[in-house]
Scaffold this motif. Sequence first.
Motif, PDB file in Angstrom:
ATOM      1  N   ASP A 339      39.071  32.633   4.540  1.00  0.00           N
ATOM      2  CA  ASP A 339      40.086  33.575   5.011  1.00  0.00           C
ATOM      3  C   ASP A 339      39.529  34.988   5.081  1.00  0.00           C
ATOM      4  OD1 ASP A 339      43.030  34.020   5.635  1.00  0.00           O
ATOM      5  OD2 ASP A 339      42.704  35.442   3.996  1.00  0.00           O
ATOM      6  N   ARG A 343      38.970  37.316   8.393  1.00  0.00           N
ATOM      7  CA  ARG A 343      39.488  38.680   8.501  1.00  0.00           C
ATOM      8  C   ARG A 343      38.393  39.652   8.919  1.00  0.00           C
ATOM      9  NH1 ARG A 343      40.186  43.370   5.497  1.00  0.00           N
ATOM     10  NH2 ARG A 343      42.167  44.453   5.919  1.00  0.00           N
ATOM     11  N   ALA A 346      37.830  39.215  12.503  1.00  0.00           N
ATOM     12  CA  ALA A 346      38.986  39.702  13.259  1.00  0.00           C
ATOM     13  C   ALA A 346      39.037  41.222  13.328  1.00  0.00           C
ATOM     14  CB  ALA A 346      40.273  39.163  12.637  1.00  0.00           C
ATOM     15  N   THR A 373      39.952  25.303  12.287  1.00  0.00           N
ATOM     16  CA  THR A 373      40.354  25.922  11.015  1.00  0.00           C
ATOM     17  C   THR A 373      40.020  27.402  10.992  1.00  0.00           C
ATOM     18  OG1 THR A 373      40.019  23.834   9.840  1.00  0.00           O
ATOM     19  CG2 THR A 373      40.071  25.844   8.509  1.00  0.00           C
ATOM     20  N   GLU A 376      41.912  29.478  13.925  1.00  0.00           N
ATOM     21  CA  GLU A 376      43.294  29.820  13.626  1.00  0.00           C
ATOM     22  C   GLU A 376      43.383  30.908  12.567  1.00  0.00           C
ATOM     23  OE1 GLU A 376      47.104  30.510  13.343  1.00  0.00           O
ATOM     24  OE2 GLU A 376      46.102  29.433  14.992  1.00  0.00           O
ATOM     25  N   ALA A 377      42.459  30.903  11.609  1.00  0.00           N
ATOM     26  CA  ALA A 377      42.457  31.959  10.596  1.00  0.00           C
ATOM     27  C   ALA A 377      42.148  33.315  11.226  1.00  0.00           C
ATOM     28  CB  ALA A 377      41.439  31.635   9.506  1.00  0.00           C
ATOM     29  N   ALA A 379      42.698  34.104  14.394  1.00  0.00           N
ATOM     30  CA  ALA A 379      43.855  34.445  15.225  1.00  0.00           C
ATOM     31  C   ALA A 379      45.007  34.983  14.376  1.00  0.00           C
ATOM     32  CB  ALA A 379      44.299  33.213  16.012  1.00  0.00           C
ATOM     33  N   ALA A 380      45.217  34.411  13.192  1.00  0.00           N
ATOM     34  CA  ALA A 380      46.289  34.885  12.319  1.00  0.00           C
ATOM     35  C   ALA A 380      46.053  36.331  11.901  1.00  0.00           C
ATOM     36  CB  ALA A 380      46.400  33.978  11.092  1.00  0.00           C
ATOM     37  N   HIS A 381      44.825  36.671  11.552  1.00  0.00           N
ATOM     38  CA  HIS A 381      44.516  38.052  11.181  1.00  0.00           C
ATOM     39  C   HIS A 381      44.629  38.977  12.389  1.00  0.00           C
ATOM     40  CE1 HIS A 381      43.474  37.598   6.987  1.00  0.00           C
ATOM     41  NE2 HIS A 381      42.722  36.535   7.266  1.00  0.00           N
ATOM     42  N   ARG A 383      46.801  38.693  14.733  1.00  0.00           N
ATOM     43  CA  ARG A 383      48.238  38.961  14.892  1.00  0.00           C
ATOM     44  C   ARG A 383      48.706  40.033  13.916  1.00  0.00           C
ATOM     45  NH1 ARG A 383      48.184  33.256  15.906  1.00  0.00           N
ATOM     46  NH2 ARG A 383      48.556  32.752  13.705  1.00  0.00           N
ATOM     47  N   ASP A 384      48.107  40.081  12.735  1.00  0.00           N
ATOM     48  CA  ASP A 384      48.469  41.109  11.764  1.00  0.00           C
ATOM     49  C   ASP A 384      47.851  42.461  12.101  1.00  0.00           C
ATOM     50  OD1 ASP A 384      49.930  39.297  10.279  1.00  0.00           O
ATOM     51  OD2 ASP A 384      48.275  38.829   8.915  1.00  0.00           O
ATOM     52  N   TRP A 388      51.986  44.219  18.515  1.00  0.00           N
ATOM     53  CA  TRP A 388      52.377  43.658  19.807  1.00  0.00           C
ATOM     54  C   TRP A 388      52.822  44.769  20.745  1.00  0.00           C
ATOM     55  CZ3 TRP A 388      56.505  43.837  23.043  1.00  0.00           C
ATOM     56  CH2 TRP A 388      56.468  42.950  24.137  1.00  0.00           C
TER      57      TRP A 388
END
Length: 423
Positions: A339, A343, A346, A373, A376-377, A379-381, A383-384, A388
Amino acid sequence: MASEDRFSSDGERGGLAALNDLFDDTSRPDARRQGLISSSSIGLANRGRVLQVLFDLGPTSRAELARHVGVNRATITGIIQPLIDQGILVEGEPLPSKEGGGKPARPIWFAEDAAPICAVLLMHDGVHCCLVSLDGTITAEVRATFPEDAATVEPLIDILFDCVGQVLDLAHRPPLGIGVAAGGMIDTDTGTIVAVNLAPLLDGFPLGQALARRFGLPVRVDHHPRALLVGDRWFGIGRGKPNFAVIYTGDVLGGAIFLDGHLYRGPAGAGGELGHTFVQVDGATCRCGRRGCWETIATLGWLRREALQRHLPSCEAMDSRSLALLAMENGGAAAGLLDLYARNVAIGIANLQQTMAPNFFVLHGDVVGGGATLLEAIAAHMRDLVPWRPGNDIQLVMGDLEDRAALRGAAGLILSELLHFAL
């Protein structure tokens, strides 16, 4: 025949000479001094536009090409017929007629036996050469590693020349040129290696001039991530996209940007050094001598040091693939490291998105081994990290773990110039 003379005679260079005669109007001494675009240059630009559309669409009939380009079929025929006559393009078998009848369409595509391009991937630890056809097929691959105890650049160049020579000897027709994707900073105006932090023996070496002098072929040299982008643009997932970016991770980190249909290089190829953008003020010292570069927190070196501190198994050989497997099997410290690594990757992508908004990112190199795996990790960061807003439809996709995109991109450097594709 000595390698220096391999393609020096008129007979042997017939295919290349014909292609240059067909496409190259800038060889005349006064061509670059003209204030207006000549009619012949307009013709070259039109050919390039048609070929770009053909690359993006795949095998396509004359009528479909005319529709997409916005001209009549006679104009398309006038552009592509010389290319068919020269053996660059070929007409396929007639397609089944539509219900309305009419003459069956015959798709146009690049000839399998057209002259290939010699592609070279030059990294700090070795070289990978091959032949690439005009449709992106890779053949005649030769690899070699560099000795770790070399004291001068000469042994490295001898190995490079030997690999290129072996590949050229396997070509069925004289190649159109030699394209090189090189690690490190590259002066794209001169084809010179400016600096390779992991292989300082190569610093300042005039690679383009040396290859052209040795083999008598056109040579183009560019930064490895930019070659990856060119490979994705012409032969891969970036085909037809007006905007996207490439990110490469491994022992080093790099990237390239394609905006509004153009590859951004900057003066003498100085643009796109994304690995040395700053992500931590007064952070760890980078191999470039500065502190806080993105490369200091998102490469294999960082990952392995962190794995050692967390007492993970096989930390000295840790990579994204093994970390993802370990995280799925055991969770715990491995999942936490995955993770954090996601980050760190990202963060740099988010900075690029906030600055240039390419929206579509192709990830290459070691990070691809982490699969869905790790993707997606990251991509999640993202988004944070990226607020938007309208137009911020961000996509992350996995590209190439191996060398294929870089080799195709090295060939694309030659292809883009000879066929007058816009980059």
